[in-house]
Each structure stands twice: as structure tokens, then as C-alpha cells.
Motif scaffolding. Structure first.
Motif, PDB file in Angstrom:
ATOM      1  N   GLU A 103      53.406  53.318  -1.616  1.00 15.57           N
ATOM      2  CA  GLU A 103      54.120  52.063  -1.394  1.00 15.57           C
ATOM      3  C   GLU A 103      53.213  51.078  -0.675  1.00 15.57           C
ATOM      4  N   TRP A 104      53.285  49.821  -1.109  1.00 11.17           N
ATOM      5  CA  TRP A 104      52.432  48.781  -0.530  1.00 11.17           C
ATOM      6  C   TRP A 104      53.173  48.072   0.587  1.00 11.17           C
ATOM      7  N   LYS A 105      52.448  47.867   1.686  1.00 13.47           N
ATOM      8  CA  LYS A 105      53.014  47.143   2.821  1.00 13.47           C
ATOM      9  C   LYS A 105      52.241  45.860   3.018  1.00 13.47           C
ATOM     10  N   SER A 106      52.941  44.828   3.467  1.00 12.83           N
ATOM     11  CA  SER A 106      52.317  43.507   3.592  1.00 12.83           C
ATOM     12  C   SER A 106      51.206  43.473   4.623  1.00 12.83           C
ATOM     13  N   ASN A 107      51.191  44.430   5.536  1.00 13.67           N
ATOM     14  CA  ASN A 107      50.165  44.435   6.589  1.00 13.67           C
ATOM     15  C   ASN A 107      49.012  45.369   6.247  1.00 13.67           C
ATOM     16  N   ALA A 216      47.304  43.424  -3.817  1.00  7.44           N
ATOM     17  CA  ALA A 216      48.139  44.619  -3.752  1.00  7.44           C
ATOM     18  C   ALA A 216      47.983  45.472  -5.006  1.00  7.44           C
ATOM     19  N   LEU A 217      47.962  44.811  -6.161  1.00  6.83           N
ATOM     20  CA  LEU A 217      47.827  45.546  -7.422  1.00  6.83           C
ATOM     21  C   LEU A 217      46.438  46.142  -7.585  1.00  6.83           C
ATOM     22  N   GLN A 218      45.496  45.661  -6.810  1.00  8.17           N
ATOM     23  CA  GLN A 218      44.150  46.214  -6.844  1.00  8.17           C
ATOM     24  C   GLN A 218      44.124  47.638  -6.294  1.00  8.17           C
ATOM     25  N   HIS A 219      45.148  47.977  -5.501  1.00  8.43           N
ATOM     26  CA  HIS A 219      45.150  49.260  -4.805  1.00  8.43           C
ATOM     27  C   HIS A 219      46.265  50.204  -5.254  1.00  8.43           C
ATOM     28  N   THR A 220      47.344  49.682  -5.801  1.00  7.97           N
ATOM     29  CA  THR A 220      48.472  50.547  -6.142  1.00  7.97           C
ATOM     30  C   THR A 220      49.252  49.944  -7.304  1.00  7.97           C
ATOM     31  N   THR A 221      49.945  50.802  -8.002  1.00  9.73           N
ATOM     32  CA  THR A 221      50.849  50.359  -9.071  1.00  9.73           C
ATOM     33  C   THR A 221      52.306  50.527  -8.653  1.00  9.73           C
ATOM     34  N   PRO A 223      55.953  49.611  -7.391  1.00  7.14           N
ATOM     35  CA  PRO A 223      56.715  48.363  -7.537  1.00  7.14           C
ATOM     36  C   PRO A 223      56.705  47.489  -6.293  1.00  7.14           C
ATOM     37  N   SER A 224      56.497  48.080  -5.107  1.00  9.42           N
ATOM     38  CA  SER A 224      56.474  47.282  -3.886  1.00  9.42           C
ATOM     39  C   SER A 224      55.321  46.289  -3.875  1.00  9.42           C
TER      40      SER A 224
END
Length: 433
Positions: A103-107, A216-221, A223-224
């Protein structure tokens, strides 16, 4: 809300520049203002789930048509529908696959410096995944070795399509040619269709938000990674596109028809003044002047309803004008009242191809200048446009809104007619003829 003061949903104009989260927050308050103007049967959730009378005229397909032909902003809905479907599919994948895309976090950490190895920057962290496997780990085996084992023994290596790679180069990002993250190839297609500058369905995002999403998409797929764009798109659809769509759907006549009806309303009002003025100047009894009240009432009622896009005659007949693009969909072998309720398998090829193109998440640019209906409707005479083909009004919730507007028009017409009639009846006779 009182029938006398019922108002259609307010028209919400789009900002001239790119959308951002701060601008979209303004839509929240406007949505509250339209709460009483839109019944629960026509709420955003029901239309998106296609539960609001799936035939016509407030189905999901009609919403898409409105955004393509009227608002020219269909990419928001197309992306929103794709993201909903993608989230469901991602959550349904195996845990061993999902852990590769955390999961991607804004920080999260910012973009790596330019001298950082691109492959290292893009390579996902498999340490959590290794905890779920039985691959032996010793001090002589590195994490990189485990990544290689995982990639070669469990997952099928996928490469990006040439289209996706071209989009990545446009955004200035460096991507690995191969990846083990789930749905990475599909994410590449999304970038090339919605996020890359100059893409076929480029979303109206600010430069800052676009860079944050791409990072963000550079690191994870996960949905977050789409959180920013998801909020912007949903707020725009809820607070701007949906109220405007309901406001537009309330109108049962096309523009030439509504202008014609307004002209008829004005003519009746002028006729009422002509009758009242002539009788006031004559020697006839003043009570004959009551005849003008009928013309005034009909004229004002028609005029007020037409101001809100309604033709009273069509409303009483419970029909509406076919949209120009709907007319091109009709099969001449079917009666007009059945042409729009036949199944998808029975629909003409032009209708099916247009529907497939608009509902396809990775379709072409949302243009319609080459559609056959454009030329046909352009060459129609004004008379045919005014008395265009009609179809049965199917949505009861929308018809109730129209009933409110018609009743409101009658009440306001009565309020205006009564003092006018009293004024002319009270005038002394002119005695000129």
C-alpha cells in the motif's frame, strides 16, 4: 421542499485550469445544496451501479453519453469505472502477489536522485514476500538472489507494451523492462491512456498531482497509488457532472423544441394583453375581460415550464425527444417505442460499436465528429428538429421531478394571472367602439 419553490439542481461550471484537490472540495458544498433537488432514486451511487432504470434516460450509458456529447469530459467516468474494477480485481488476487505491491502512503520517500540506479529505484521490495516462502536463506544468499529465485520459479515475467514504454518516456520516468508486481502491464496502459501528457484520455490534473501519482506508480501497483486522482475524479463526478446530468435529463425536449415552446408561451401572453386591452377600450361589459385570463394562464404556465426545459404537451403525453445520437441507433425494423428497450444482442451494429467504444477503459479519444448522426442531424430542417421523434418516458423518478416543475409552473402562472386579471377588470370602459 415546497412545490412552489422547487429548483432543479444548480448548474456547476468547470474551472478553466487543471483540477486539484482544493478546487474539488468546493464541489462538496454544492452537492449539499443540490441534495433536495435530486431524489434518492437518481443518486450518484445508483446511476454508477446502473440501478436507476437501466433503460432510459438516466442509466449509466446515458450518463456516459452526456459526458461525451454534452460536457466533453467522459474520461473522468471512464477512469472511475476502471479504477473500481481494478480495485476489486487487485483485492481478489492472492496474498503472495499482493505483497509485492504494498500500500502506498503519501509520506513515502520522494523521487530518487538522478544518479540513483533506475533499476534499483524501480525494483520492488520482496523481503515481506520472502517471509511467506520456504526458500532457504543463509548468510551467503542475498536478497537480490531471492528476488531472482522468486521471479524465475513462481511468476511469469511480463514486459510493458511498446505503447506503455512510449508513455513512460513522455513522463520522464525510467521503468524496468520487466517486473513481478501484479497488473504492472495494465498500469502501464493506464498511464499511457490517462496520465501521460497528450494521452488519448488525459485527465485534467495539475502538474504537481500528476507527478505525485506517477511517482507512486513507479513503486507499486496497489490501488492506493491512485488516491489523489481517485479523490479528484470522484468529487468532480459527484459534485459537478452528476448534478448537471440530472438537470439536463429533466428536459424532455431538444433545444429547437424548447425555443418553439417558449415562443408559443410568449405569444399566448401577448394575446392575453391584446384581448384585455381591446375589451377595455370597448363598450362591452368589463366581465368579458376575464377571457384574457385563460390566455395568460396558459402562456405563463408554458413559458415557466419551458424556461426549465420542459414541453408541457410532451409531458402530458409522457414522452421525450430522442437525442440526436439515439436516433442513429434506432433500427427501422423496430417501432419507436420499442427501439430503445431491445436487448444488446438485438441492437444495431452502430449502437453496439459506439457503446463498446465509450465503455471501453482503453478505447480511443472521446470524439464524435466522425459519427454518422452528426451529419444527419446537421442537415435536418428546423421543422423536423422542432417536431422530432419521441420515445416513451421510462424513468418514474425523473417524471416525478417533471411533475413538480409543471405543477410549480401552474401555481406561478395562477399567481401572476390573478392580479393582472383583477387590474384589467377594474379599469373603466374606454367606450371607443
Amino acid at each position: 421542499m415546497s412545490i412552489l419553490f422547487y429548483r432543479r439542481p444548480n448548474y456547476v461550471a468547470r474551472p478553466t485550469g487543471p483540477l486539484n484537490q482544493a478546487d474539488c472540495q468546493k464541489y462538496v458544498e454544492r452537492t449539499r445544496n443540490n441534495k433536495n433537488a435530486i431524489p434518492p432514486e437518481l443518486c450518484f451511487e445508483r446511476i454508477i451501479s446502473n440501478k436507476a432504470m437501466p433503460e432510459k434516460p438516466c442509466s449509466l450509458e446515458d450518463f456516459m453519453d452526456y459526458l461525451i456529447y454534452i460536457e466533453h469530459d467522459a474520461e473522468n467516468l471512464q477512469f472511475y469505472l476502471w479504477l473500481q474494477d481494478y480495485t476489486r480485481r487487485f483485492n481478489a488476487t492472492k496474498v503472495a502477489e499482493k505483497v509485492l505491491s504494498p500500500e502506498w502512503k503519501s509520506n513515502e520517500l520522494p523521487l530518487p536522485p538522478s544518479n540513483t540506479s533506475d533499476a534499483g529505484a524501480m525494483r520492488p521490495d520482496h523481503s515481506a514476500f520472502l517471509e511467506l516462502t520456504d526458500i532457504p536463506r543463509t548468510s551467503k544468499v542475498s536478497i537480490a538472489d531471492h528476488q531472482s529465485i522468486v521471479s524465475s520459479t513462481i511468476f511469469t515475467v511480463k514486459s510493458h507494451s511498446e505503447q506503455a514504454l512510449g508513455a513512460h518516456s513522455q513522463t520522464g520516468l525510467k521503468w524496468e523492462p520487466f517486473t513481478v508486481q501484479p497488473f504492472r502491464a495494465e498500469i502501464g496502459k493506464v498511464i499511457s491512456h490517462y496520465l501521460a501528457p497528450g494521452s488519448p484520455r488525459e485527465l485534467n490534473l495539475s502538474h504537481r498531482d500528476r507527478n505525485a501519482i506517477l511517482h507512486a506508480l513507479q513503486h507499486t501497483t496497489h490501488p492506493s497509488a491512485f488516491t489523489i486522482v481517485a479523490n479528484i475524479v470522484e468529487l468532480t463526478l459527484r459534485g459537478q457532472s452528476h448534478p448537471n446530468f440530472i438537470r439536463w435529463s429533466i428536459c424532455n425536449g431538444n433545444k429547437p423544441r424548447v425555443i418553439f415552446v417558449r415562443t408559443v408561451g410568449i405569444s399566448n401572453v401577448l394575446l392575453g394583453f391584446l384581448i384585455a386591452g381591446s375589451l377595455s377600450l370597448s363598450r362591452l361589459s368589463r366581465w368579458y375581460r376575464l377571457c384574457a385570463s385563460l390566455a395568460w394562464f396558459v402562456g405563463f404556465s408554458i413559458l415557466i415550464a419551458a424556461y426549465k426545459g420542459l414541453c408541457v404537451i410532451m409531458h402530458k403525453a409522457r414522452v421525450r425527444n430522442l437525442k440526436p445520437w439515439e436516433q442513429d441507433e434506432e433500427d427501422s425494423t423496430y417501432p419507436h417505442d420499442q427501439a430503445l428497450s431491445i436487448s444488446d444482442l438485438e441492437r444495431p451494429e452502430t449502437m453496439k460499436s459506439r457503446r463498446a467504444r465509450s465503455m471501453d477503459s482503453f478505447g480511443t479519444t472521446n470524439t464524435f465528429s466522425d459519427d454518422s448522426w452528426v451529419s444527419k442531424y446537421k442537415h435536418k430542417s428546423l421543422f423536423r428538429k422542432v417536431f422530432d421523434r419521441t420515445v416513451w418516458m421510462q424513468d418514474d423518478a425523473l417524471r416525478l421531478l417533471q411533475e413538480k416543475i409543471v405543477l410549480q409552473s401552474n401555481l406561478w402562472a395562477l399567481i401572476v394571472t390573478l392580479p393582472l386579471t383583477a387590474l384589467f377588470v377594474a379599469l373603466p370602459a374606454g367606450g371607443l367602439f
